[in-house]
Design an enzyme around this catalytic site. Structure first.
Site, mmCIF file in Angstrom:
data_model
loop_
_atom_site.group_PDB
_atom_site.id
_atom_site.type_symbol
_atom_site.label_atom_id
_atom_site.label_comp_id
_atom_site.label_asym_id
_atom_site.label_seq_id
_atom_site.Cartn_x
_atom_site.Cartn_y
_atom_site.Cartn_z
ATOM 1 N N SER A 111 72.713 45.447 46.509
ATOM 2 C CA SER A 111 73.326 44.863 47.700
ATOM 3 C C SER A 111 72.812 45.514 48.981
ATOM 4 C CB SER A 111 74.850 44.983 47.644
ATOM 5 O OG SER A 111 75.396 44.103 46.688
ATOM 6 N N TYR A 137 72.262 34.607 45.185
ATOM 7 C CA TYR A 137 73.090 35.809 45.338
ATOM 8 C C TYR A 137 72.177 36.993 45.662
ATOM 9 C CZ TYR A 137 76.525 39.481 44.659
ATOM 10 O OH TYR A 137 77.357 40.556 44.866
ATOM 11 N N GLU A 238 64.634 41.072 42.783
ATOM 12 C CA GLU A 238 64.515 41.343 41.346
ATOM 13 C C GLU A 238 65.699 42.143 40.814
ATOM 14 O OE1 GLU A 238 61.555 41.337 38.920
ATOM 15 O OE2 GLU A 238 60.916 39.595 40.063
ATOM 16 N N LYS A 240 68.634 41.689 39.566
ATOM 17 C CA LYS A 240 69.284 41.365 38.299
ATOM 18 C C LYS A 240 68.307 41.105 37.164
ATOM 19 C CE LYS A 240 73.386 38.878 36.758
ATOM 20 N NZ LYS A 240 74.346 37.804 37.061
#
Length: 443
Positions: A111, A137, A238, A240
């Protein structure tokens, strides 16, 4: 009793804003691809905690490295230099392809890595617009949250300078055919770029939380060519899907793309919080002291990340993920073709199997012919699988996100297939009622 007591205490103490629950799991430990509940029951885990536990739980190499550095931490990285952070940054520069003078931002998670990269891109280019994709996301706060399609669609505040475009979905084209959907998405990106005020285009190589959508082959390459034709930055998230999970070290390698900025997180820390952004020095070097998180790049998490990268590369986990992922997908497609032990009854509810490596999506539908979304059934299948001893989460409205620790075995996969088959059939037979899942509806 311990199980019920912990559920009660959790409800009374932990803030709801950080809860995304699919079943009332109360775990006390984990090892490899398995979790152990408070009552001692073993669960096969197909989540890897949203891929954060990429090497599984309690990996001995990571545990040993962290234990050693904990005996004498050399401060954190904000105002004191220490070797683990520098070594990790050097390692990531070597791992992520790119040209010219580059830098690495080390943070706490994907994040903040994405948030910092986006803010730096705006500052470096002097431009405000960010092109992102519907249902994407990129993070849980800041600019990263404000350009995450799945979050702004859910009520989060949208960035006023964000431009959202469709992400091509081969199963559900947003415009005519798949080819027409790709052309339309690229045309919308080009329209935005033509204004000359776009700082960066940010994209996931696989649309993750928006439904585990694998883009049509060549889409990312066409997008990269378009972005660079307009001399704009391309940022690939990248967090996830990276670090060997898709059968390649980087998921964007499936389309032979080289991003200007790439962000990592989740599995990088082997279960500890760390994220990173790799990009041009002219982007990430300024303004000085504008991304201050006291413990970012701390020696404990940096050492864990180094151990993770050592293990991934030395043991060639990318090849392992490719091989086991192919086997898992083959077994799932066999279910889809009616090969399950429950008389093939689960087949009618499986609308698609997709993914790369050990990043697999199983889309559940009410009817194969109409592909009607089975959102309620999906919640109940997840709950039923937990009851049967396998944990899995969902993304989108109706996609089981199968992301087991990379240490999973073929025997584990065979077990998972049997539980998936049984759970779908059990739910179809009414084994899970609405009241049971009411408090555990996930997204």
């Amino acid at each position: 009793m311990l199980h019920e007591e912990l559920i009660r205490r959790d409800a009374a103490a932990i803030a709801g804003v950080e809860k995304l629950r699919f079943f009332p799991a109360t775990m006390k430990s984990g090892s490899g691809a398995h979790l152990t509940a408070l009552d001692g029951r073993d669960y096969l885990d197909l989540t890897a905690t949203w891929t954060a536990a990429g090497l599984g739980y309690g990996h001995p190499r990571v545990a040993a490295a962290v234990t050693e550095v904990l005996r004498g931490q050399p401060g954190a990285g904000l105002s004191i230099m220490h070797e683990p952070a520098v070594l990790l940054a050097e390692r990531l520069l070597a791992l992520a392809p790119g040209q010219g003078d580059r830098r690495v931002y080390l943070g706490h998670a994907g994040s903040d890595a994405c948030d910092v990269a986006l803010r730096c891109a705006r500052h470096a280019t002097g431009k405000r617009k960010i092109v992102a994709f519907n249902h994407s996301y990129h993070g849980g706060f800041g600019v990263a949250q404000a350009v995450s399609g799945v979050l702004v669609e859910g009520g989060a505040q949208v960035d006023p300078d964000a431009v959202f475009v469709p992400y091509p979905n081969p199963l559900r084209p947003h415009k005519g055919t798949v080819a027409e959907s790709v052309a339309d998405a690229l045309a919308q990106v080009e329209t935005a770029l033509a204004g000359g005020d776009v700082a960066v285009v940010v994209v996931e190589p696989i649309l993750a939380d928006g439904g585990l959508v694998v883009p049509p082959p060549g889409f990312l390459a066409q997008l990269a060519e378009l972005v660079h034709r307009f001399d704009t930055l391309l940022m690939i998230d990248e967090v996830k899907v990276g670090l060997a999970r898709t059968g390649r070290m980087h998921a964007y390698e499936h389309d032979a793309v080289t991003p200007d900025i790439v962000c990592f997180g989740k599995s990088l820390g082997g279960g500890l919080p760390i994220g990173a952004a790799v990009g041009p020095a002219w982007v990430l070097d300024a303004p000085s002291a504008s991304a201050l998180l006291t413990m970012a790049g701390n020696p404990v998490c940096a050492t864990a990340a180094l151990a993770v990268l050592d293990e991934l590369e030395e043991q060639d986990y990318a090849s392992r993920a490719a091989s086991l992922g192919a086997y898992f997908a083959e077994r799932l497609r066999d279910l889809m073709a009616g090969g399950g032990v429950q008389g093939g009854r689960s087949a009618g509810y499986i609308g698609d199997v997709r993914g790369h490596g050990l990043y697999i999506g199983l889309e559940l539908v009410l009817d194969r012919d109409t592909a009607a979304i089975a959102s309620d059934m999906t919640r109940k299948v997840i709950y039923r699988m937990w009851q049967l001893g396998v944990t899995v989460f969902s993304v989108g409205e109706n996609v089981l996100e199968i992301t087991p620790p990379l240490v999973i075995t073929r025997a584990d996969i065979d077990t998972a297939i049997g539980v998936i088959d049984q759970a779908i059939c059990d739910v179809a037979d009414g084994a899970v009622n609405d009241a049971e899942v009411a408090a555990y509806s996930g997204w």
